[in-house]
Scaffold this motif. Structure first.
Motif, PDB file in Angstrom:
ATOM      1  N   VAL A  14       0.823  -1.216   0.000  1.00 39.00           N
ATOM      2  CA  VAL A  14       0.000   0.000   0.000  1.00 39.00           C
ATOM      3  C   VAL A  14       0.861   1.273   0.000  1.00 39.00           C
ATOM      4  N   PRO A  15       1.756   1.449   1.000  1.00 39.94           N
ATOM      5  CA  PRO A  15       2.553   2.677   0.974  1.00 39.94           C
ATOM      6  C   PRO A  15       3.495   2.773  -0.221  1.00 39.94           C
ATOM      7  N   VAL A  16       4.024   1.612  -0.635  1.00 39.74           N
ATOM      8  CA  VAL A  16       4.948   1.641  -1.778  1.00 39.74           C
ATOM      9  C   VAL A  16       4.191   2.090  -3.033  1.00 39.74           C
ATOM     10  N   GLN A  17       3.022   1.517  -3.232  1.00 33.15           N
ATOM     11  CA  GLN A  17       2.230   1.849  -4.430  1.00 33.15           C
ATOM     12  C   GLN A  17       1.755   3.309  -4.387  1.00 33.15           C
ATOM     13  N   MET A  18       1.400   3.792  -3.184  1.00 38.91           N
ATOM     14  CA  MET A  18       0.791   5.117  -3.100  1.00 38.91           C
ATOM     15  C   MET A  18       1.776   6.269  -2.962  1.00 38.91           C
ATOM     16  N   THR A  19       2.875   6.033  -2.262  1.00 40.95           N
ATOM     17  CA  THR A  19       3.763   7.168  -2.000  1.00 40.95           C
ATOM     18  C   THR A  19       5.095   7.107  -2.758  1.00 40.95           C
ATOM     19  N   LEU A  20       5.640   5.910  -2.908  1.00 45.32           N
ATOM     20  CA  LEU A  20       6.968   5.846  -3.533  1.00 45.32           C
ATOM     21  C   LEU A  20       6.905   5.708  -5.056  1.00 45.32           C
TER      22      LEU A  20
END
Lengths: 163, 275
Positions: A14-20
């Motif tokens: 989730v964070p990788v897909q959304m922020t990075l």
């Protein structure tokens, strides 16, 4: 142990897909790592694991998207299952094979999404296909093929699949 | 395979119930998933800030000088506008018009963007527990950002104004002609259904009309950059550049309760989400 690793995978996606990933996007197109992850789980752990982890990934990612839940479940669960099923039918999986599989699934999912968007007229649908769906399918295929190639350089794939 | 088929069948046969259930179950999952998301988002934001503050300084001095000149000019304009505003206020009171209520808003932070490329979406760190509901308008002090399309307990998904699936009632500030603003490709907007006799010009500002939806009147949407007037067409349309640089938005305001005026104008019907 397996469950925990799958849980960590889903939560980290989730964070990788959304922020990075937006930083690594090319022409505002970023790959769908969820699709790649579900396919890899299917490839290495079989169709049942691929299906269930794909479902989980699709469900969690849909919480952070305006997209349709059923499409996310169908795509991510489907690619996990398909990857697991297909890998049993072929004797030797190559990075090109993985790339083509991801390209096809991503393309099918994108086309389905474009067609089901009732708010868009025909011209906008074609524009979306040309500007988003096709480049993303290619990107997904490339990322999948690249990751598989990298993994195959490091790990013995047959051993990984039997574990 | 069976569970896959069963789940898909449930989704197709009972779409609202099954999706509602999964959405409900998603609340606790969201609470867990937001922990790594917030950590990574704050690290990412910190790195981006440092980069903006210390590394990308080329041309800042020239830009600063130019902005100072612009501020001087705007100060003068501001004084004149204050005078006009005072006069308008007096006249409005004379006409016994109801003073427009200020909308109730809640500030929210942008945590991330859509997980797919197909929608232009931002994720906010405020949800149902803060009173945020679907269809509420989202703005910045500069202008319109979009509208809420999905909420969980502690988060919400905002469909940006630049997404082709979004539409807002707009008004050309100079000519007072109304139209519908829709998202277009490459972060642009399109103002549709403008009367053929409208005398719009490139550079005209478009604001919210306040007639439909949860946006108060007068919020900036964009500036006209191109006019499309075809022979034989019933309407003309225009391309806009958005007022807000949506790619750089970090904090936004969610309009919890808009002014009562718009609901009354729209046929005297209480619109959903109105106080």
């Amino acid at each position: 142990m397996k469950f925990l690793s799958y849980l960590i995978l889903v939560l980290l996606l989730v964070p990788v897909q959304m922020t990075l990933l937006p930083h690594l996007s090319v022409g505002n197109i970023k790959p769908d790592l969820g699709l790649v992850a579900a396919a890899f789980v299917g490839l290495f752990a079989g169709e049942m694991d691929g299906l269930l982890v794909g479902f989980a990934i699709g469900w969690v990612l849909s919480l952070f998207s305006a997209g349709e839940l059923w499409l996310s479940l169908l795509t991510h669960g489907g690619v996990g299952f398909l990857a697991g099923f297909v890998v049993r039918q072929v004797s030797h999986v190559t990075s090109i094979f993985v790339g083509v599989l991801l390209l096809a699934v991503s393309l099918a999912s994108g086309l389905l999404a474009a067609v089901t968007l009732t708010t868009l007229d025909r011209a906008q649908v074609w524009q979306m296909v040309g500007a988003i769906v096709l480049p993303q399918a290619c990107f997904d295929g490339l990322v999948g093929a690249g990751l598989y190639w990298l993994l195959s350089q490091r790990v013995q794939m047959a051993r990984l699949r039997t574990e | 395979m069976t569970c896959f088929a069963l789940l898909l069948a449930a989704l197709f046969l009972f779409p609202i119930q099954s999706q509602g259930l999964l959405q409900y179950l998603g609340g606790p999952v969201w609470s867990v998933a937001r922990i790594p998301l917030e950590v990574i988002a704050s690290i990412d934001g910190g790195i981006a800030n440092r980069w903006q503050q210390y590394v990308v300084l080329q041309g800042v001095w020239e830009e600063n000088q130019q902005l100072r000149k612009e501020i001087e000019g705007l100060r003068g304009q501001n004084t004149q506008l204050r005078e006009l505003a005072t006069a308008t206020e007096r006249l409005t009171a004379l006409l016994e018009l109801k003073e427009r209520e200020r909308p109730t808003m809640v500030a929210a932070r942008v945590m991330g963007r859509d997980t797919t490329n197909r929608y232009q979406v931002i994720i906010l760190n405020k949800g149902e527990s803060d009173g945020v509901k679907p269809n509420m308008g989202v703005i910045t002090p500069t202008g319109v950002i979009g509208r809420i399309v999905k909420t969980t307990g502690a988060s919400s998904v905002v469909l940006l104004v630049t997404d082709p699936n979004n539409a807002i009632a707009g008004l050309i500030q100079r000519t007072r002609d109304e139209g519908i603003v829709e998202g277009a490709q490459q972060g642009r907007l399109q103002l549709k259904y403008l009367p053929l006799l409208s005398t719009l010009r490139v550079g005209d500002r478009v604001v919210t009309s306040g007639l439909v939806g949860d946006f108060p009147r007068g919020l900036g949407i964009g500036t006209i950059t191109y006019i499309d007037k075809q022979e034989g067409a019933l309407f003309q349309s225009a391309e806009l550049i958005p007022e807000v640089d949506i790619g750089r938005v970090e904090e936004v305001l969610v309009i919890l309760a808009s002014h009562g005026q718009s609901g009354q104008v729209a046929g005297g019907v209480d619109l959903p989400g109105k106080p």
